[in-house]
Design an enzyme around this catalytic site. Structure first.
Site, PDB file in Angstrom:
ATOM      1  CG  ASN A  83      -1.861   1.094   1.335  1.00 49.59           C
ATOM      2  OD1 ASN A  83      -1.785   2.044   0.548  1.00 49.59           O
ATOM      3  ND2 ASN A  83      -2.777   1.013   2.281  1.00 49.59           N
ATOM      4  NE  ARG A 112      -5.752   2.197  -0.642  1.00 49.43           N
ATOM      5  CZ  ARG A 112      -5.663   3.393  -0.077  1.00 49.43           C
ATOM      6  NH1 ARG A 112      -4.551   3.774   0.499  1.00 49.43           N
ATOM      7  NH2 ARG A 112      -6.690   4.192  -0.071  1.00 49.43           N
ATOM      8  CG  HIS A 141     -12.510   5.041   2.670  1.00 53.29           C
ATOM      9  ND1 HIS A 141     -13.215   6.014   3.351  1.00 53.29           N
ATOM     10  CD2 HIS A 141     -11.203   5.287   2.919  1.00 53.29           C
ATOM     11  CE1 HIS A 141     -12.366   6.827   3.962  1.00 53.29           C
ATOM     12  NE2 HIS A 141     -11.128   6.413   3.712  1.00 53.29           N
ATOM     13  NE  ARG A 161      -9.894  14.409   2.271  1.00 52.91           N
ATOM     14  CZ  ARG A 161      -9.624  13.105   2.404  1.00 52.91           C
ATOM     15  NH1 ARG A 161     -10.514  12.281   2.923  1.00 52.91           N
ATOM     16  NH2 ARG A 161      -8.475  12.638   1.994  1.00 52.91           N
ATOM     17  CD  GLU A 186      -8.632   0.151   3.705  1.00 50.35           C
ATOM     18  OE1 GLU A 186      -8.043   0.413   4.771  1.00 50.35           O
ATOM     19  OE2 GLU A 186      -8.906   1.000   2.852  1.00 50.35           O
TER      20      GLU A 186
END
Ligand code: ADP
Length: 348
Positions: free
Chosen positions: A7, A64, A153, A214, A333
């Protein structure tokens, strides 16, 4: 089958090494190489450090990749054509796809002769219907510039939905769930029969829920207004909405939910940040429960989702039926990437 999962970010590579057997999945090793570009010259050198640490042989590598655009609807075996396509989508994920490509190219050279598989964050959301992924803007902007909602995601939401089916002891194609990934970045997805039908992040990860730094949903007309008032350019406003907003911007204290919770009893802005976060989440859960006509479970993951069970139950109160199960599952993940890699390798 021993599968190395990589990743890659611009300045770090995370890895996990799994042994995936038909009846058992074991994590053999994991780690993080940081400060690429400072202490470590580049992704090639970072990768060499990782491969040095891994003593056992690797049978396949899973990568990923954040953006697979509208082309990759599932994970794929990487070849020259796939690399070109990932390059093409770099325009849509300029911070994420280029470092993943660097790692893919270097690792395919260093670990040649074994299969490499790409697993895309956006792929799970390719089942979302057109009326949910389109923006109501002139259609040629979609045709010419690929402007639409993609969602992010996805690997986490897919993993959570599959684990939820195990918890509920029902086949995934018989359940409707809402998955909430609440970490530094936050997103929510409506998943019906194992397929995503909506999600909160859009063209970029900026849309949707309130996050650590955010803003989430905002009227786009605010952007030129800030540009004019502060005399800054569009990129600076996007930077402000990505890095200086959310919990941090509202509270003026921290992007960390633990700090917000600690301060909310004595600090009005921390209380506002907390309330806004919870309210936005509640609205999305209500909306997704509504469009699916009821939901079997709402599942939470990520640092916030896993550690605040009472808050999560509170948020769900009144918006889902009393029969809906509410629980948390730690996301993984990398395990999902390893599972996909094994499936693709066996198929090919
Ligand atoms: P990432 O999205 O980077 O993978 P995590 O899923 O680890 O991040 O989530 C990180 C966030 O989780 C932290 O910023 C913090 O706000 C939140 N968090 C971690 N522990 C707790 C806790 N006990 N209570 C509330 N929030 C927490």
């Amino acid at each position: 089958m021993k599968i190395l999962v990589l990743n890659s970010g611009s300045s770090s590579i995370k890895y996990k090494l799994f042994d995936i057997l038909p009846d058992k999945e074991s994590l053999l090793d994991k780690g993080l190489v940081e400060r690429i570009g400072e202490k470590i010259p580049g992704h090639k050198e970072a990768l060499a450090i990782i491969l040095d640490k891994i003593v056992s042989g690797v049978d396949a590598v899973g990568h990923r990749v954040v953006h697979g655009g509208n082309r990759f609807k599932e994970s794929v075996l990487i070849d020259g054509e796939v690399i070109k396509a990932i390059e093409n989508f770099s325009e849509l994920a300029p911070l994420h796809n280029p470092p993943a490509l660097l790692t893919i190219n270097e690792s395919m050279a260093m670990l040649s002769g074994i299969p490499h598989v790409a697993v895309f964050d956006t792929a799970f959301f390719q089942t979302i219907p057109e009326y949910a992924y389109m923006y109501a803007i002139p259609y040629d902007l979609y045709e010419r510039y690929k402007i639409r909602r993609y969602g992010f995601h996805g690997t986490s939401h897919r993993y959570i939905a599959h684990q939820a089916a195990l918890v509920l002891k029902k086949p995934i194609d018989k359940i409707k769930v809402i998955t909430c990934h609440l970490g530094n970045g936050c997103s929510i997805a409506a998943v019906e029969k194992g397929k995503a039908i909506d999600t909160s992040m859009g063209f970029t990860p900026l849309e949707g829920l309130v996050m650590g730094t955010r803003s989430g949903d905002i009227d786009p007309a605010v952007i030129p207004y800030i540009m004019e008032k502060k005399n800054i350019d569009a990129n600076s406003v996007i930077g402000l909405l990505n890095k200086e907003s959310g919990l941090l911007g509202l509270s003026g204290i921290s992007n960390d939910m633990r700090e917000i919770i600690k301060e909310k009893g004595r600090n009005k802005r921390a209380a506002l940040a907390f309330d806004l976060f919870a309210y936005r989440l509640k609205k999305y859960i209500g909306a997704y429960a509504g469009v699916m006509g009821g939901v079997d479970a709402v599942i939470f993951t990520g640092g916030i989702g896993e550690n605040q069970p009472d808050l999560m139950k509170d948020i769900c109160k009144g918006v889902v039926s009393a029969k809906t199960k509410i629980f948390s599952i730690p996301t993984d993940e990398e395990l999902m990437i390893a599972r996909d890699t094994k499936i693709i390798v066996n198929k090919d």
